[in-house]
Enzyme design. Structure first.
Site, PDB file in Angstrom:
ATOM      1  N   ASP A  85      10.505  43.461  65.120  1.00  0.00           N
ATOM      2  CA  ASP A  85      11.887  43.129  64.745  1.00  0.00           C
ATOM      3  C   ASP A  85      12.564  44.161  63.853  1.00  0.00           C
ATOM      4  O   ASP A  85      13.147  43.828  62.820  1.00  0.00           O
ATOM      5  CB  ASP A  85      11.933  41.762  64.051  1.00  0.00           C
ATOM      6  N   HIS A 128      10.540  43.175  53.930  1.00  0.00           N
ATOM      7  CA  HIS A 128       9.509  43.009  54.974  1.00  0.00           C
ATOM      8  C   HIS A 128       8.694  44.277  55.212  1.00  0.00           C
ATOM      9  O   HIS A 128       7.641  44.230  55.845  1.00  0.00           O
ATOM     10  CB  HIS A 128      10.148  42.602  56.307  1.00  0.00           C
ATOM     11  N   ASP A 165      15.669  35.177  49.450  1.00  0.00           N
ATOM     12  CA  ASP A 165      15.949  35.355  50.882  1.00  0.00           C
ATOM     13  C   ASP A 165      15.184  34.257  51.644  1.00  0.00           C
ATOM     14  O   ASP A 165      14.181  33.755  51.157  1.00  0.00           O
ATOM     15  CB  ASP A 165      15.442  36.743  51.313  1.00  0.00           C
ATOM     16  N   ASP A 258      20.575  34.711  53.470  1.00  0.00           N
ATOM     17  CA  ASP A 258      20.313  33.940  54.683  1.00  0.00           C
ATOM     18  C   ASP A 258      19.739  32.573  54.322  1.00  0.00           C
ATOM     19  O   ASP A 258      19.484  31.738  55.191  1.00  0.00           O
ATOM     20  CB  ASP A 258      19.391  34.708  55.646  1.00  0.00           C
ATOM     21  N   TYR A 298      23.337  36.675  57.092  1.00  0.00           N
ATOM     22  CA  TYR A 298      23.903  37.090  58.384  1.00  0.00           C
ATOM     23  C   TYR A 298      25.132  36.316  58.821  1.00  0.00           C
ATOM     24  O   TYR A 298      25.714  36.616  59.853  1.00  0.00           O
ATOM     25  CB  TYR A 298      22.794  37.042  59.452  1.00  0.00           C
TER      26      TYR A 298
HETATM   27  C1  X5A Z   1      15.772  41.037  55.550  1.00  0.00           C
HETATM   28  C2  X5A Z   1      15.783  39.950  56.584  1.00  0.00           C
HETATM   29  C3  X5A Z   1      15.070  39.178  58.736  1.00  0.00           C
HETATM   30  C4  X5A Z   1      14.269  39.590  59.921  1.00  0.00           C
HETATM   31  C5  X5A Z   1      14.311  38.524  60.987  1.00  0.00           C
HETATM   32  C6  X5A Z   1      13.535  38.938  62.199  1.00  0.00           C
HETATM   33  N1  X5A Z   1      15.103  40.166  57.706  1.00  0.00           N
HETATM   34  N2  X5A Z   1      13.513  37.915  63.190  1.00  0.00           N
HETATM   35  O1  X5A Z   1      16.430  38.931  56.380  1.00  0.00           O
HETATM   36 ZN    ZN Z   2      15.940  37.235  55.352  1.00  0.00          ZN
END
Ligand code: X5A
Ligand code: ZN
Length: 539
Positions: A85, A128, A165, A258, A298
């Site tokens: 991802d 991540h 997050d 998010d 997002y």
């Molecule tokens: C930084 C962050 C989300 C990645 C989601 C992948 N990453 N499915 O919110």
């Molecule tokens: Zn996230």
């Protein structure tokens, strides 16, 4: 303090549908529109150096990423495929260096006292990414690099990383798993390992390793639709007590939004104004040294509102009353209970936490909160009072700088807030009892009376005044007695929004204090839902 890192070039249509450049432009635009941007100091960005990046990442990985700007699209696609991802664009190496560098510039500014706190608006996000791997839109681990940098450059002994997050920052966890000098806290959508990144080690029983055991705290959300009460419960009954016991010298926030309502990834229902409170509650730790670094988020509307709530609170404005605090849901309480049980052996503030029952069945098919409601009201307009603090003083007491003096009237009849003398016990009562009760009660005025025989040291008093200012939109009236003249200054400082000094590492609270606080909590929790720490009413 704001740093915008906005350039981004997708060739035609974006490869990633949600981690888009507009995330930064709408956030910045909202800060400008609300007048907040003008009140911030802008810190110039720099590229993180190889040495900075190598604080967390391997040489092989850095060298591989370095080649990406020169790769053909074909090669880029193939390079990308080895990770999960994440999307590599020819320009992302440059952006990622700037994102990490922005976090470091913020750390420099806060550690040298140029600014009290700040937020870095950056992309790509970081939490991540791992030592030798990109993941989940992240290339370099901005916050992990910032933590190591602060330790190395400023001799910071203890760093608290709060990852609000909605995804688990597994990269941060891996970086500090066996390091007791960095306490990593993350809550994340988990759904019993069904949700990305679907790792066994994102669960509550990953508590850290070796010397770092106890310094990794995972709160898995096993349902979507978590609300303000769920977030606040975790802060009052888990994060804050542990954070005060840890006594960080610096707080870093993996500030992903998010976790707010409307987000397509998180599917949670906490409203943007909750971030004002999450921020406020962290601002009296580490003498106020707090650096927030953007991660996810997002839904552009929810993201921009949440960023504004966070920044306005960092600037010191009173927080709006949090919407619908009607108590945590069953699933959140189950998570809270599991984490407290897993950590009770490492943190004296959790010693009293109910032990894990042998075969606790989680989620008996009970529905979590509804996620149907995707429309939410715009957060209430927040005010910046022209005069923040007024003091009524007897003759012979000088008015603290920054306050407005009022003439005094008749004597006032004081009320007792607490008789606890022990600092740990007192903080235990404030965080686990007073704050949740006060939040749920939602007062329009906080009346705080300082008894001369309360035996409270000034710093504890400042912590109390600081924390309670999250209530009643900051409307607080402090009454002090004649013998407390020397405490007028510290009180005014706290009312003016200066962070309270650290309390030092707290020892275990006295068992008799804990016992009386707990019995009170148990008596009250039927009526006050935010006092619950388990889904089971009988424990
Ligand atoms: C930084 C962050 C989300 C990645 C989601 C992948 N990453 N499915 O919110
Ligand atoms: Zn996230």
């Amino acid at each position: 303090m704001i740093q915008i890192q906005a350039f981004e070039m997708f060739l035609s249509s974006p490869a990633c549908k949600i981690e888009v450049p507009e995330r930064l432009t709408v956030s910045h635009e909202a800060l400008v529109q609300s007048g907040l941007a003008d009140r911030c100091v802008s810190i110039p960005v720099r590229e993180a150096t190889d040495a900075d990046i190598l604080l967390v990442h391997s040489e092989e990985y850095l060298e591989a990423v370095k080649k990406t700007p020169y790769m053909t699209l074909e090669d880029l696609k193939e390079f990308t495929l080895q990770y999960g991802d994440v999307y590599f664009h020819p320009n992302i190496y440059h952006c990622a260096k700037l994102a990490a560098g922005a976090a470091l510039q913020l750390v420099d500014s806060v550690m040298t006292g140029k600014v009290r706190n700040g937020m870095a608006l950056v992309r790509p996000p970081g939490h991540h990414s791992m030592r030798s791997a990109a993941s989940g839109f992240c290339v370099f681990n901005n916050v992990a690099i910032a933590a190591r940098y602060a330790k190395q450059k400023y001799g910071v002994k203890r760093v608290l990383i709060v990852d609000w997050d909605i995804h688990h920052g597994q990269g941060v966890q891996y970086s500090f798993e066996d390091d007791p000098s960095v306490l990593y806290f993350s809550w994340h959508r988990y759904e019993h390992q069904k949700f990305w990144p679907q790792l066994r080690e994102s669960d509550f029983d990953s508590v850290g390793k070796n010397k770092g055991v106890g310094f990794n705290i995972n709160v898995p959300w096993n349902k979507v639709g978590m609300q303000n009460s769920d977030y606040l419960s975790i802060f009052c009954h888990l994060l804050l007590p542990v954070a005060y016991e840890f006594n960080p010298d610096l707080v870093l926030v993996c500030a992903g939004f998010d976790s707010a309502i409307g987000d397509p990834e998180g599917e949670m229902c906490a409203t943007p104004d909750i971030f004002a409170h999450l921020t406020h509650l962290l601002m009296n730790l580490a003498g106020g040294k707090l650096c927030a670094v953007l991660e996810g988020g997002y839904n552009l509307t929810s993201l921009a509102q949440s960023v504004c709530q966070t920044v306005q609170t960092l600037l010191g404005d009173p927080a709006p009353p949090p919407a619908n605090l009607d108590g945590p849901c069953k699933s959140a309480l189950d998570s809270l209970h599991c984490v407290r049980s897993a950590h009770r052996q490492y943190w004296s503030c959790l010693k009293h936490a109910e032990e894990e029952e042998e075969e606790k069945t989680l989620d008996k098919g009970e529905e979590g909160n509804s996620i149907e409601e995707k429309v939410w009201p715009e957060p209430p307009k927040r005010v910046t009072p022209t005069i923040r603090t007024a003091v009524v003083l007897p003759d012979g007491v000088t008015c603290p700088d920054g306050c407005k003096r009022f003439s005094s009237s008749e004597d006032l009849d004081p009320l007792i807030i607490s008789k606890l003398n022990d600092v740990s016990g007192f903080m235990h009562a404030v965080l686990g009892l007073l704050l949740p009760l006060a939040y749920e009660y939602d007062p329009t005025l906080v009346l705080l009376v300082r008894m001369s025989d309360a035996g409270l040291c000034e710093i504890v008093w400042q912590q109390l005044t600081g924390l309670l200012q999250g209530l009643a939109q900051g409307h607080m009236l402090v009454l002090m007695q004649d013998g407390e003249k020397e405490c007028v200054g510290p009180t005014a400082s706290s009312l003016l929004g200066y962070p309270a000094p650290s309390l030092g590492q707290l020892p275990a609270p006295l068992p008799e204090d804990v016992a009386s606080i707990e019995s009170l909590r148990h008596r009250l929790k039927a009526d006050w839902k935010l006092l619950q720490t388990t889904g089971d009413f009988t424990t």
